[in-house]
Motif scaffolding. Structure first.
Motif, short mmCIF file in Angstrom:
data_model
loop_
_atom_site.label_atom_id
_atom_site.label_comp_id
_atom_site.label_asym_id
_atom_site.label_seq_id
_atom_site.Cartn_x
_atom_site.Cartn_y
_atom_site.Cartn_z
N ASP A 218 -22.55 -6.61 -48.55
CA ASP A 218 -22.49 -7.13 -47.19
C ASP A 218 -23.66 -6.57 -46.39
OD1 ASP A 218 -21.95 -7.67 -44.50
OD2 ASP A 218 -19.79 -7.49 -44.75
N GLU B 56 -24.59 -7.04 -43.34
CA GLU B 56 -24.23 -6.58 -42.00
C GLU B 56 -23.64 -5.18 -42.04
OE1 GLU B 56 -21.38 -7.95 -38.24
OE2 GLU B 56 -21.90 -9.38 -39.83
N SER C 284 -16.04 -1.78 -47.13
CA SER C 284 -15.84 -1.51 -45.71
C SER C 284 -16.12 -0.04 -45.46
CB SER C 284 -14.42 -1.87 -45.25
OG SER C 284 -13.47 -0.95 -45.78
#
Length: 267
Positions: free
Chosen positions: A51, A53, A79
């Motif tokens: 990811d 971002e 995450s």
């Protein structure tokens, strides 16, 4: 153990650690993490962060709580929550130090799983896929080996004769030829064109250092290390460097096959 992960299995673990290095280009982060219960002891290692971002929010010095997704093909942080930065000395295996394309591969003189001497010169004329593992690794080494077993099996018979896989131990004090042979057999490696190499500790350490594969031995004996795989042509030049585990097998197989076709054995 990671070696027993079933095909298609996906597990998520909670981790905590300090970000030591961020590589935006390769979508990777180096984290010095605490013990991850049920997975691995405390160590410093590189993880893939697909990811973009999420990766952009990470920076060296941050302390993060993170979720680590583990499959039979990858270790990826999916995450993370930052607790801010803390001071302290940096301790890390670097991603940046590994040799890159168009650099000559360092020579070596080691022994394989059968106790036979192997040098880089012996392998000239073959396309080499070189990685670094250790048999007691409770982290990504078995996954990296399984990926290369898949690559090895996917090559056509004529290409297989031109390609040799080489795995250099990071733990020569433990990884005797016999231990490497058992590790290879347990993971289905075809030793007809795969050499698992070890040797005197000083000799192995010198090879690892010259390849630029950052390693650090943790207090509990584990080895923190960057995940690096090198594609080397028949003249001993590095053509591609893959860092981490997030490389599609089709892409890797295509690069290996293209090089092997362009430079047949004996060139």
């Amino acid at each position: 153990m990671l070696a027993s992960l079933a095909c298609g299995r996906r597990d998520v673990y909670e981790g905590h650690g300090e970000v030591r290095e961020v590589d935006l280009e390769r979508h990777q982060v180096v984290v010095a993490h605490e013990e991850i219960p049920g997975l691995m002891s405390a160590m410093t290692m590189s993880f893939d962060v697909p990811d973009a971002e999420l990766l952009a929010q990470l920076a060296p010095g941050q302390h993060i709580d993170f979720e680590l997704e583990v499959t039979d093909r990858s270790f990826r942080i999916v995450s993370a929550r930052s607790e801010g930065a803390r001071g302290g000395a940096s301790r890390k295996p670097s991603l940046a130090s590994a040799l890159g394309p168009n650099e000559p591969a360092p020579d070596f003189s080691l022994v394989d799983q059968a106790g036979r001497g192997v040098t880089l010169a012996d392998l000239r004329g073959q396309v080499l896929v070189v990685d670094f593992i250790f048999t007691r690794c409770a982290g990504p080494c078995p996954i990296m080996t399984a990926r290369n077993v898949e690559l090895q099996r996917s090559l056509d018979a004529d290409l297989r004769e031109r390609v040799r896989f080489v795995s250099i131990s990071l733990d020569p004090a433990h990884d005797t030829p016999e231990a490497l042979g058992a590790y290879a057999a347990a993971r289905g490696a075809d030793l007809s064109n795969w050499s698992f190499l070890t040797g005197p500790e000083a000799d192995v350490a010198d090879v690892v250092r010259r390849f630029g594969v950052g390693t650090l031995r943790a207090p509990d004996g584990n080895i923190d290390h960057a995940l690096a795989t090198f594609l080397i042509d028949g003249r001993g030049m590095i053509r591609t460097r893959w860092l981490g585990l997030e490389h599609p097998s089709d892409q890797m197989r295509g690069e290996i096959a293209a090089l092997a076709t362009a430079e047949p054995a004996g060139s």
